[in-house]
Design an enzyme around this catalytic site. Sequence first.
Site, PDB file in Angstrom:
ATOM      1  N   THR A  46      26.755 -30.867  84.225  1.00 26.56           N
ATOM      2  CA  THR A  46      27.929 -30.312  84.904  1.00 26.56           C
ATOM      3  C   THR A  46      29.209 -31.038  84.518  1.00 26.56           C
ATOM      4  OG1 THR A  46      27.528 -31.769  86.794  1.00 26.56           O
ATOM      5  CG2 THR A  46      26.601 -29.546  86.915  1.00 26.56           C
ATOM      6  N   ASP A  47      29.089 -32.264  84.008  1.00 30.50           N
ATOM      7  CA  ASP A  47      30.292 -33.085  83.803  1.00 30.50           C
ATOM      8  C   ASP A  47      31.242 -32.464  82.787  1.00 30.50           C
ATOM      9  OD1 ASP A  47      28.447 -33.687  81.778  1.00 30.50           O
ATOM     10  OD2 ASP A  47      28.749 -35.857  81.885  1.00 30.50           O
ATOM     11  N   GLY A 134      17.243 -42.130  78.769  1.00 30.06           N
ATOM     12  CA  GLY A 134      18.097 -41.256  79.555  1.00 30.06           C
ATOM     13  C   GLY A 134      18.753 -41.954  80.726  1.00 30.06           C
ATOM     14  N   ASP A 189      28.431 -40.768  82.751  1.00 29.75           N
ATOM     15  CA  ASP A 189      27.756 -42.048  82.564  1.00 29.75           C
ATOM     16  C   ASP A 189      28.739 -43.206  82.643  1.00 29.75           C
ATOM     17  OD1 ASP A 189      25.639 -40.368  82.124  1.00 29.75           O
ATOM     18  OD2 ASP A 189      25.539 -40.731  79.968  1.00 29.75           O
TER      19      ASP A 189
END
Length: 397
Positions: A46-47, A134, A189
């Site tokens: 979504t970012d 991840g 992140d």
Amino acid sequence: MSTTVHAWTEDEGAAQARQTFAGTFTGEPDGVWSAPGRVNLIGEHTDYNGGLCLPIALPHRTYVALRRTDDGAAQLVSEREPGVWSAELDAVAPGAVQGWGAYPVGVAWALEQAGHRVGGFDAAVASCVPYGSGLSSSAALECAFAVAFADVPGWTGPDAGTDSGRVELVDASIRAENEIAGANTGGMDQAASLRAREGHALLLDCRDGSVRHIPFDLTEAGLELLVIDTKAEHSLVDGQYAQRRATCEAAAETLEVPTLREISPDRLDGALAALPDEESRKRVRHVVTEIERVQQFVALLDAGRVREVGPLMDASHASLAEDYEVSCAELDVAVTAARSAGALGARMTGGGFGGSAIALIEAGTGEAVSAAVKQAFADAGFGAPAFLTATASGPAH
């Protein structure tokens, strides 16, 4: 044999980085800086669509022992990489550097591009963030260097003591990853690594960069968050991630909106009907419903109902597997086995194509759930997974 990946204490991490520094360079570093990896509770892919996501910073961190030099060169060593990686900072540009050192020198390049001054340096890296899992080992690497560059006397980096300064460091770290390292990721992140708060989840609005810190104390609720590193190869530089981002951006252009964030759930059916192909429809459906799931997850946390978020995690995984097509056999087995062993909810986390899954479990059941996942992996013919417990930890410093 499966393993548990324990976080180092800050003293252990700093000592490891200093020891790695001493193994290559003479003299002492100017200091040691560190930044955490992250787990995303919900809000995947979504970012870069202007959406919402909800990560926490891990207690697992990357440590950098760094010393300023006057020669305009970067010399880097890591306990995990052979030899010395080096580059002239003046030569750093998109497409000009390769290898793991592209991430830190990319941050220096991006800060210079933004009008700050960063000179040459010698640095050593030590990390307990699992690679290729991840869990944002690349962002932890970038952000540890970012706070070092901001803090070393004589350079003119942003003020890491303010949120606005950290936003600048986030932007520089994103540019490093996108333009120098060549991974066209969103900014979740780096925001998690630099702007998180201990004991809280970070609600990040990727449309305007604003954040809200949501209390996230699983211990009080009698719960734990188990991370399952599937050990399935995970890479964001192989084109699959960029392909999905490009599909979303093309869909937004077709729908005449700046980002897919502008497509509300009540407009979804009409938006899907306006798209030209099934792949675009699937990608857009995931993004729009995932943003809605983040809002529902946060509403439950705000109401003190964390035990009720499991179905949202399950629905997120199904959407990522079926509509976004970024899961894999190992992730699906991990999620299914964890649920069968009593997890309240489970989902893949991170970009996908391998990496890790998370499971919300009753406190004290981690060993039993891990054993069930391990057995399921053995039955499927997969290599043994690794496990860690995620607690909402503090940001880079």
